[in-house]
Design a protein around this motif. Structure first.
Motif, PDB file in Angstrom:
ATOM      1  N   GLU A   1       0.834  -1.209   0.000  1.00  0.00           N
ATOM      2  CA  GLU A   1       0.000   0.000   0.000  1.00  0.00           C
ATOM      3  C   GLU A   1       0.867   1.257   0.000  1.00  0.00           C
ATOM      4  OE1 GLU A   1      -2.491  -0.503   3.412  1.00  0.00           O
ATOM      5  OE2 GLU A   1      -3.860  -1.868   2.369  1.00  0.00           O
ATOM      6  N   LYS A   2       1.941   1.222   0.784  1.00  0.00           N
ATOM      7  CA  LYS A   2       2.862   2.360   0.832  1.00  0.00           C
ATOM      8  C   LYS A   2       3.496   2.588  -0.531  1.00  0.00           C
ATOM      9  CE  LYS A   2       6.860   4.241   3.133  1.00  0.00           C
ATOM     10  NZ  LYS A   2       7.675   4.276   4.313  1.00  0.00           N
ATOM     11  N   GLN A   3       3.864   1.514  -1.202  1.00  0.00           N
ATOM     12  CA  GLN A   3       4.475   1.614  -2.524  1.00  0.00           C
ATOM     13  C   GLN A   3       3.496   2.251  -3.514  1.00  0.00           C
ATOM     14  OE1 GLN A   3       5.136  -2.130  -4.587  1.00  0.00           O
ATOM     15  NE2 GLN A   3       7.123  -1.403  -5.323  1.00  0.00           N
ATOM     16  N   GLN A   4       2.239   1.844  -3.476  1.00  0.00           N
ATOM     17  CA  GLN A   4       1.241   2.409  -4.379  1.00  0.00           C
ATOM     18  C   GLN A   4       0.914   3.861  -4.025  1.00  0.00           C
ATOM     19  OE1 GLN A   4      -2.022  -0.334  -4.025  1.00  0.00           O
ATOM     20  NE2 GLN A   4      -1.237  -1.669  -5.651  1.00  0.00           N
ATOM     21  N   ARG A   5       0.810   4.125  -2.741  1.00  0.00           N
ATOM     22  CA  ARG A   5       0.403   5.439  -2.273  1.00  0.00           C
ATOM     23  C   ARG A   5       1.493   6.490  -2.483  1.00  0.00           C
ATOM     24  NH1 ARG A   5      -0.476   4.141   2.981  1.00  0.00           N
ATOM     25  NH2 ARG A   5       1.675   4.676   3.450  1.00  0.00           N
ATOM     26  N   ASP A   6       2.732   6.131  -2.174  1.00  0.00           N
ATOM     27  CA  ASP A   6       3.818   7.108  -2.161  1.00  0.00           C
ATOM     28  C   ASP A   6       4.763   7.009  -3.361  1.00  0.00           C
ATOM     29  OD1 ASP A   6       2.751   7.810   0.285  1.00  0.00           O
ATOM     30  OD2 ASP A   6       4.236   6.701   1.452  1.00  0.00           O
ATOM     31  N   ALA A   7       4.431   6.202  -4.330  1.00  0.00           N
ATOM     32  CA  ALA A   7       5.346   5.988  -5.461  1.00  0.00           C
ATOM     33  C   ALA A   7       5.699   7.300  -6.176  1.00  0.00           C
ATOM     34  CB  ALA A   7       4.742   4.993  -6.448  1.00  0.00           C
ATOM     35  N   ALA A   8       4.748   8.201  -6.309  1.00  0.00           N
ATOM     36  CA  ALA A   8       4.990   9.453  -7.044  1.00  0.00           C
ATOM     37  C   ALA A   8       5.952  10.375  -6.305  1.00  0.00           C
ATOM     38  CB  ALA A   8       3.670  10.171  -7.295  1.00  0.00           C
ATOM     39  N   THR A   9       5.989  10.294  -4.986  1.00  0.00           N
ATOM     40  CA  THR A   9       6.830  11.213  -4.214  1.00  0.00           C
ATOM     41  C   THR A   9       8.142  10.586  -3.747  1.00  0.00           C
ATOM     42  OG1 THR A   9       5.719  10.595  -2.156  1.00  0.00           O
ATOM     43  CG2 THR A   9       4.817  12.488  -3.380  1.00  0.00           C
ATOM     44  N   MET A  10       8.353   9.316  -4.039  1.00  0.00           N
ATOM     45  CA  MET A  10       9.563   8.623  -3.567  1.00  0.00           C
ATOM     46  C   MET A  10      10.706   8.809  -4.559  1.00  0.00           C
ATOM     47  SD  MET A  10       7.884   5.066  -2.233  1.00  0.00           S
ATOM     48  CE  MET A  10       9.216   4.441  -1.261  1.00  0.00           C
ATOM     49  N   SER A  11      11.910   8.849  -4.017  1.00  0.00           N
ATOM     50  CA  SER A  11      13.094   8.894  -4.879  1.00  0.00           C
ATOM     51  C   SER A  11      13.373   7.486  -5.393  1.00  0.00           C
ATOM     52  CB  SER A  11      14.303   9.421  -4.093  1.00  0.00           C
ATOM     53  OG  SER A  11      14.684   8.474  -3.114  1.00  0.00           O
TER      54      SER A  11
END
Length: 172
Positions: A74-84
């Motif tokens: 869920e974290k990967q899907q949710r935060d993928a756009a803001t992650m380096s």
């Protein structure tokens, strides 16, 4: 003469078939719903509880791993756009590690739990078999069948299932 021999042979065959039919009718046949008996026994519920208790820590570990995998997906899907890229790679590595750990634990756990359940189930089936043998001998049954093999019975008094449940339930 030939006619007399044929008549005698026919009469002998007819008499033999009538006697075998009478002998078969004299047999006492009963039936037991083994699966229904097993499910009705208090020991069956005890098996489930004892296996849950025996493997409790391992089941909890697998549940924790499932929860962690779900959280990181869920974290990967949710935060993928803001992650380096580095954070994405670290998260992917963590997910792969968790999945490998999950696979390494869940399959042996399932096999061990299933093996133990079969061992305990076979013990109870042995008790059911002993009970059927005892009841059949005491009540002079010539044949006892599994109820699943019986298509029709005119008399339900030959159903020994409740007697088997009562007898096996008394065994601790």
């Amino acid at each position: 003469m030939k006619s007399l021999n044929k008549s005698a042979l026919t009469a002998a065959i007819l008499a033999t078939s009538l006697m075998s039919t009478a002998a078969m009718a004299a047999q006492k046949v009963g039936f037991v719903n083994v699966q229904g008996v097993f499910q009705s026994l208090p020991q069956a519920a005890q098996i489930q509880e004892s296996i849950r208790t025996e493997f409790k820590d391992q089941f909890e570990e697998v549940a924790r791993l499932e929860k962690d995998i779900k959280y990181y997906l869920e974290k990967q899907q949710r935060d993928a756009a803001t992650m380096s890229d580095k954070e994405k790679k670290e998260l992917e590595t963590k997910l792969i590690s968790l999945r490998d750990d999950y696979q390494a634990k869940v399959q042996p756990l399932q096999q061990n739990a299933q093996r133990r359940q079969m061992e305990e189930r076979n013990k109870i089936l042995g008790l059911i078999k002993q009970s059927i043998d005892s009841i059949a001998a005491k009540e002079k049954y010539d044949l006892v069948l599994n109820a699943e093999a019986v298509l029709y019975t005119a008399d339900e008094k030959n159903d020994l299932s409740q007697q088997v449940i009562d007898q096996v339930s008394k065994i601790k």
